[in-house]
Write an enzyme that holds these catalytic residues in place. Structure first.
Site, mmCIF file in Angstrom:
data_model
loop_
_atom_site.group_PDB
_atom_site.id
_atom_site.type_symbol
_atom_site.label_atom_id
_atom_site.label_comp_id
_atom_site.label_asym_id
_atom_site.label_seq_id
_atom_site.Cartn_x
_atom_site.Cartn_y
_atom_site.Cartn_z
ATOM 1 N N PRO A 1 0.821 -1.221 0.000
ATOM 2 C CA PRO A 1 0.000 0.000 0.000
ATOM 3 C C PRO A 1 0.851 1.266 0.000
ATOM 4 O O PRO A 1 1.799 1.398 0.782
ATOM 5 C CB PRO A 1 -0.808 -0.133 1.294
ATOM 6 C CG PRO A 1 -0.917 -1.607 1.512
ATOM 7 C CD PRO A 1 0.382 -2.180 1.033
ATOM 8 N N CYS A 2 0.485 2.191 -0.890
ATOM 9 C CA CYS A 2 1.268 3.423 -1.013
ATOM 10 C C CYS A 2 0.713 4.549 -0.150
ATOM 11 O O CYS A 2 1.369 5.583 0.023
ATOM 12 C CB CYS A 2 1.318 3.865 -2.475
ATOM 13 S SG CYS A 2 -0.311 4.209 -3.185
ATOM 14 N N GLN A 3 -0.498 4.378 0.395
ATOM 15 C CA GLN A 3 -1.116 5.465 1.159
ATOM 16 C C GLN A 3 -0.250 5.975 2.315
ATOM 17 O O GLN A 3 -0.235 7.185 2.582
ATOM 18 C CB GLN A 3 -2.486 5.024 1.690
ATOM 19 C CG GLN A 3 -3.541 4.825 0.622
ATOM 20 C CD GLN A 3 -3.501 3.431 0.017
ATOM 21 O OE1 GLN A 3 -2.568 2.672 0.259
ATOM 22 N NE2 GLN A 3 -4.513 3.086 -0.764
ATOM 23 N N TYR B 1 2.723 6.616 2.353
ATOM 24 C CA TYR B 1 3.813 7.455 1.861
ATOM 25 C C TYR B 1 3.357 8.445 0.790
ATOM 26 O O TYR B 1 4.167 9.195 0.264
ATOM 27 C CB TYR B 1 4.923 6.567 1.291
ATOM 28 C CG TYR B 1 5.383 5.524 2.271
ATOM 29 C CD1 TYR B 1 6.254 5.854 3.302
ATOM 30 C CD2 TYR B 1 4.914 4.213 2.198
ATOM 31 C CE1 TYR B 1 6.657 4.906 4.231
ATOM 32 C CE2 TYR B 1 5.310 3.260 3.120
ATOM 33 C CZ TYR B 1 6.176 3.612 4.134
ATOM 34 O OH TYR B 1 6.571 2.679 5.055
#
Length: 636
Positions: free
Chosen positions: A347-349, A351
Site C-alpha cells: 500500500p502506497c497510502q 507514503y
C-alpha cells in the site's frame, strides 16, 4: 606577453578559482553533515545520507568523521586548496600522521595522497628499532614471494578446475555425474583445493549465503559429493546445480557455453525456461500482467481486497489467487519451491503526498512485512513498487531500517525511480522501485532502457474512447492534446503532447490542485461517468470531457478486454492503485536478464508486431459484477 602565456595565465586563474570553490563545497558539506549528526544518532545520519541523499559510502564516512578529525582546520584546508582525496586521506590517517601533514600545510607545503602515505610509513618505521625495520621489510619481501608462488599455484588450480567443471556445468545425465572419471577427477581437485585453502570451511548451512565463506563451503562440499558419487541433482533439470556453479565461480571464468554472443531475444522464454514468481498485494493485476509477459509464472498471487481478488480470478482463472492479508500467511513452505522472484506493490497510502504521510505509523504500512516475506521465501530476486513519497526525508529512518532488513537477509538492494512516460504510457506517473538480488546471484541488475521516442499523449491514447458515444468533437479534442506544449519549471517548451496526470483513486470531489492539473488538459476529473460524452453534453457551457473507468484503465496501460469487479469506487481504487503492465514488464525483463544472463530486443518485447490492444470500441465497464463476454469487433 604572447598569446600562449596569456592563455596559461588565464587558465591558472580559472583553475585556482575552481579549486577554491571545490574546497568550499567540501567544507560546507561537512558542516551540513555535522548539523545532521547533532540532531540524530550517527547510525541514523549515515543511513539518511546513503538512502535519501544517495551519498556514496566512501564520501559518507569522510564527512561523518570530519568533525572528530579535522574540525578547527577549515581555514587551513581552504587556503591550501585541498582536494577531496586529500581530505579523505587526512580523515582516515592516524593522529600522528594527520598532525605532521597539517603542520606541513601551515608552512605552505603542497600535499597529495602519495605524500600522506609516505609520512605515515616513515612515522610507523620511526617507532621501530633498526632491527625491527629490517625484519619488517624482509617479512614483506617474503610475503610478496609467497603471494607470487601462491598466485601461480592458484592459477594452475583454476585451469584444472575450469576444465573439470566445464564438462559438468550443463550436464543433466545423473549417470554421468557418478562415473569413475568424474569421481577420480573430483578427488584430485579436492586434494588440490585442501592444499591451497585448507579443510576448515564449515557447512553450507553454517555460512551466510552470498558470502565468500558460503561459496567456499559449497564448492568444497560439492567436490566431496562428486568424489563420493552422492551429488543430488536439482529436481528441475533446466537448472544448473548451485554447487557446480560455485566451482565454476572459483575459476574466475564463465562457462564455455555462455561465451558465444547470442542475439537478443525477441520473444519470451519457452515454457520450460520460464521463472517462478510469488506476488503480494497484487491488486487488479497490472504488475502480474507485466511479469507474465516478461517470462514469470505466478505460483501464487496474494490480495486482501475481495474485489481485486475477484478481478484477478475473472481475467485469469488459472492463476492461484489467495485472498488474504499477507500478515496472516506463513510463506516458509514456498522456500522449497526455489522461487525466483517475489514482487508486489505494498500500500502506497502511508507514503503518498495526497494522504497524511504517516509512514510507519500508518496501520496499512506493509513494508516491514516485505522483509519477512523475503526472508521466509528466499527468492533469487525481489521487486517492490511504491510512490515517490517513500523517499521523503521524514521516512528516511524507516526506509533505512527496511533496507537493512533486506541486507541482513542476504540481498544486495537498490532504489530506483522510474517514469511511466518513458515506456509509451500517456501518464505522468513517477514510481520508486526497491530491487534486490540475492548475494549468490552472479548477475547485476540494470534498469531497462528508456524509450523517449515512444512517448504517447493523452489525446492519441483516448480519442477512440472519447468518440465512442457519438461526440463529434473528440477528434479536435485529441488534436489539441497532441499539440499541447509541455513546459519545464522555467517556462520553456520541452515537448509537445499532454500527458494524463497521475491516475488516482476516486473519493469525493478532487482536490483543487488535482482539478487544476487535469483542467489544464481539458479533462474534468470529478466523477466517474458510465459512458463517453455526447454532443448534447458537449454543447453545455464550460464542458470538459470526464474519464470513464475504461479510459482510466487504458491510461494505466490495461488492455481493453481486462475486466474489473466491483462498484465504481472499488473499480476506481483498483485502477488507481495499479502498476502499468508495460512498466512492470520492462522491469521484469531487466530482472530476468540479471538472474538468467539473457539479453532482450526491448522494442520487440515491449511493443510486439502484433498489437496486444484490440482495435475496436470496447464496451463500458459494468459495475457491481462485470460482464465477461468476449469483446466483439464493430468492424463490418
Amino acid at each position: 606577453m604572447n598569446s600562449k602565456a596569456e592563455a596559461l595565465a588565464a587558465a591558472k586563474k580559472r583553475i585556482i578559482a575552481l579549486q577554491k570553490q571545490m574546497v568550499t563545497r567540501i567544507l560546507e558539506m561537512a558542516a551540513e553533515v555535522e548539523k545532521l549528526a547533532s540532531a540524530t544518532t550517527e547510525r541514523e545520519a549515515r543511513e539518511f545520507l546513503r538512502v535519501t541523499c544517495n551519498m556514496p559510502s566512501s564520501e559518507l564516512s569522510t564527512y561523518v568523521r570530519f568533525q572528530t578529525t579535522l574540525k578547527g582546520n577549515e581555514q587551513l584546508l581552504e587556503s591550501s586548496r585541498v582536494s577531496f582525496p586529500v581530505v579523505k586521506a587526512l580523515v582516515s590517517a592516524d593522529p600522528a600522521t594527520r598532525k605532521e601533514v597539517l603542520e606541513r600545510m601551515e608552512i605552505g607545503a603542497r600535499i597529495d595522497t602519495t605524500e600522506i602515505s609516505r609520512i605515515r610509513k616513515r612515522l610507523q618505521e620511526a617507532a621501530l628499532t633498526p632491527g625491527q625495520v629490517l625484519a619488517a621489510r624482509n617479512g614483506k619481501k617474503l610475503a610478496a614471494a609467497a603471494r607470487r608462488n601462491t598466485a601461480d599455484a592458484v592459477t594452475s588450480f583454476q585451469e584444472v578446475l575450469y576444465a573439470f567443471s566445464e564438462g559438468l556445468i550443463n550436464e543433466r545425465d545423473p549417470e554421468k555425474m557418478v562415473s569413475d572419471d568424474v569421481r577420480q577427477g573430483a578427488a584430485q581437485i579436492r586434494r588440490a583445493f585442501e592444499s591451497l585453502f585448507g579443510t576448515r570451511h564449515g557447512t553450507v548451512d553454517q555460512t551466510k549465503p552470498g558470502t565468500s565463506a558460503h561459496e567456499m563451503a559449497l564448492a568444497y562440499e560439492t567436490l566431496k559429493n562428486l568424489e563420493d558419487g552422492t551429488l543430488a541433482m536439482p529436481r528441475n533439470r533446466a537448472l544448473r546445480h548451485p554447487g557446480l556453479v560455485a566451482l565454476q565461480n572459483l575459476t574466475g571464468r564463465s562457462p564455455e557455453a555462455y561465451k558465444p554472443e547470442r542475439p537478443p531475444l525477441r520473444q519470451g522464454p519457452p515454457a520450460h525456461h520460464r521463472l517462478k514468481a510469488i506476488e503480494i498485494c497484487a491488486g487488479a493485476g497490472g504488475m502480474a500482467i507485466g511479469l507474465d509477459r516478461a517470462g514469470f509464472d505466478h505460483v501464487a498471487l496474494v490480495e486482501y481486497d475481495e474485489n481485486a481478488a475477484a478481478t484477478l480470478r475473472l481475467n485469469r482463472p488459472n492463476w492461484n489467487v489467495i485472498e488474504s492479508d499477507i500478515r496472516d500467511i506463513d510463506f516458509r513452505p514456498y522456500r522449497q519451491m526455489d522461487i525466483d522472484l517475489v514482487a508486489g506493490g505494498p500500500p502506497c497510502q502511508p507514503y503518498s503526498s495526497d494522504g497524511y504521510g504517516l509512514g510507519k505509523d500508518d496501520p496499512r504500512d506493509l513494508l516491514p512485512e516485505t522483509v519477512r516475506v523475503v526472508s521466509e521465501i528466499r527468492p533469487r530476486a525481489f521487486l517492490f513498487e511504491n510512490v515517490d513519497g517513500l523517499l521523503h526525508a521524514r521516512h528516511a529512518d524507516h526506509v533505512a531500517e527496511i533496507l537493512r532488513g533486506y541486507r541482513e537477509c542476504g540481498y544486495n538492494v537498490e532504489i530506483h525511480r522510474i517514469k511511466t512516460e518513458n515506456y509509451g504510457i500517456a501518464q505522468e506517473r513517477n514510481r520508486v522501485l526497491l530491487v534486490g538480488l540475492r548475494k549468490d546471484v552472479t548477475g547485476a541488475f540494470r534498469m531497462p532502457p528508456k524509450f523517449a521516442g515512444r512517448r504517447l499523449n493523452l489525446g492519441d491514447a483516448l480519442m477512440d474512447l472519447m468518440a465512442a458515444n457519438g461526440w463529434t468533437g473528440a477528434r479536435e479534442w485529441a488534436r489539441d492534446r497532441r499539440e499541447q506544449p509541455v513546459f519545464d519549471r522555467q517556462g520553456n517548451v520541452v515537448a509537445r503532447g499532454a500527458l494524463a496526470s497521475t491516475i488516482v483513486t476516486r473519493r469525493g470531489l478532487p482536490r483543487a490542485k488535482e482539478a487544476a492539473r487535469w483542467g489544464a488538459k481539458c479533462v474534468d476529473i470529478a466523477g466517474l461517468p458510465d459512458l463517453a460524452p455526447t454532443d448534447e453534453q458537449a454543447s453545455k457551457p464550460g464542458f470538459m470531457p470526464a474519464l470513464t473507468a475504461r479510459m482510466r484503465a487504458r491510461l494505466q496501460d490495461f488492455e481493453d478486454d481486462w475486466s474489473f469487479v466491483g462498484g465504481k469506487q472499488a473499480v476506481a481504487d483498483q485502477i488507481g492503485n495499479a502498476v502499468p503492465p508495460r512498466l512492470a514488464q520492462a522491469v521484469g525483463l531487466a530482472i530476468f536478464s540479471s538472474i538468467e544472463d539473457v539479453s532482450w530486443d526491448w522494442e520487440a518485447m515491449l511493443w510486439p508486431e502484433e498489437s496486444r490492444r484490440m482495435h475496436m470500441v470496447p464496451p463500458p465497464l459494468q459495475f457491481e459484477g462485470v460482464v465477461a463476454e468476449p469483446l466483439v469487433s464493430t468492424a463490418t
